[in-house]
Design a protein around this motif. Structure first.
Motif, short mmCIF file in Angstrom:
data_model
loop_
_atom_site.label_atom_id
_atom_site.label_comp_id
_atom_site.label_asym_id
_atom_site.label_seq_id
_atom_site.Cartn_x
_atom_site.Cartn_y
_atom_site.Cartn_z
N TYR A 15 0.83 -1.20 0.00
CA TYR A 15 0.00 0.00 0.00
C TYR A 15 0.87 1.26 0.00
N LYS A 16 1.86 1.30 0.90
CA LYS A 16 2.72 2.48 1.00
C LYS A 16 3.54 2.68 -0.28
N CYS A 17 4.03 1.59 -0.86
CA CYS A 17 4.80 1.72 -2.11
C CYS A 17 3.93 2.26 -3.23
N ALA A 18 2.71 1.77 -3.33
CA ALA A 18 1.79 2.27 -4.36
C ALA A 18 1.47 3.75 -4.11
N TRP A 19 1.29 4.12 -2.86
CA TRP A 19 0.95 5.49 -2.49
C TRP A 19 2.07 6.46 -2.88
N TYR A 20 3.33 6.04 -2.66
CA TYR A 20 4.46 6.92 -2.91
C TYR A 20 5.15 6.65 -4.27
N GLY A 21 4.54 5.80 -5.10
CA GLY A 21 5.10 5.54 -6.41
C GLY A 21 6.39 4.74 -6.39
N ARG A 22 6.52 3.87 -5.44
CA ARG A 22 7.72 3.04 -5.30
C ARG A 22 7.41 1.62 -5.72
N GLU A 23 8.47 0.84 -5.91
CA GLU A 23 8.30 -0.56 -6.28
C GLU A 23 8.72 -1.43 -5.11
N LEU A 24 7.87 -2.36 -4.73
CA LEU A 24 8.19 -3.33 -3.69
C LEU A 24 8.68 -4.60 -4.38
N VAL A 25 9.91 -4.97 -4.13
CA VAL A 25 10.49 -6.18 -4.72
C VAL A 25 10.43 -7.27 -3.66
N VAL A 26 9.76 -8.37 -3.99
CA VAL A 26 9.61 -9.48 -3.06
C VAL A 26 10.33 -10.69 -3.65
N ILE A 27 11.23 -11.26 -2.86
CA ILE A 27 11.90 -12.47 -3.32
C ILE A 27 11.17 -13.67 -2.75
N ASP A 28 11.36 -14.81 -3.37
CA ASP A 28 10.69 -16.03 -2.96
C ASP A 28 11.07 -16.40 -1.53
N ARG A 29 10.13 -16.91 -0.77
CA ARG A 29 10.40 -17.24 0.62
C ARG A 29 11.39 -18.40 0.75
N TRP A 30 11.59 -19.18 -0.28
CA TRP A 30 12.51 -20.31 -0.23
C TRP A 30 13.87 -19.98 -0.83
N PHE A 31 14.11 -18.71 -1.17
CA PHE A 31 15.42 -18.29 -1.66
C PHE A 31 16.45 -18.58 -0.57
N PRO A 32 17.53 -19.30 -0.90
CA PRO A 32 18.48 -19.73 0.14
C PRO A 32 19.44 -18.61 0.57
#
Length: 114
Positions: A15-32
């Protein structure tokens, strides 16, 4: 940890990223992130949570949390630069090879060491 409401935190961040025009990068939870050597890219075998420091076959000594933070940063930067998600390949998790494409330069190059 299950009581930490991670879904709520992620929703708030989206929500905050969308509000401020930012990109949220999410990596996979199983990334070692803890087991991936930031120097050579090798993925260590099973590593119990009580192991806080480990030495890679290449000779690099890693603090588990600092190494994970550097690997997560590198994966996030790679994902935002390439425009694709970062997730481990099923085959790579069995072979012990990194799921992130390895370049001639370390993924953590330019990140100051503490």
């Amino acid at each position: 940890m299950s009581d930490a409401a991670w879904t709520d935190l992620r929703s708030l961040l989206e929500y905050k990223c969308a509000w401020y025009g930012r990109e949220l990068v999410v990596i996979d939870r199983w990334f070692p992130s803890s087991k991936l050597c930031g120097a050579c890219g090798m993925v260590a075998a099973k590593m119990p949570l009580n192991v806080r420091e480990w030495t890679c076959d290449c000779g690099a000594v890693h603090d588990r949390d600092v190494n994970a933070a550097r690997n997560i940063l590198a994966a996030g930067l790679a994902a935002s630069a390439c425009g694709d998600g970062v997730r481990p390949q099923r085959e790579s998790s069995r072979t012990g090879q990194s799921s992130v494409k390895q370049e001639s330069q370390r993924a953590t190059a330019g990140i100051p060491r503490l």
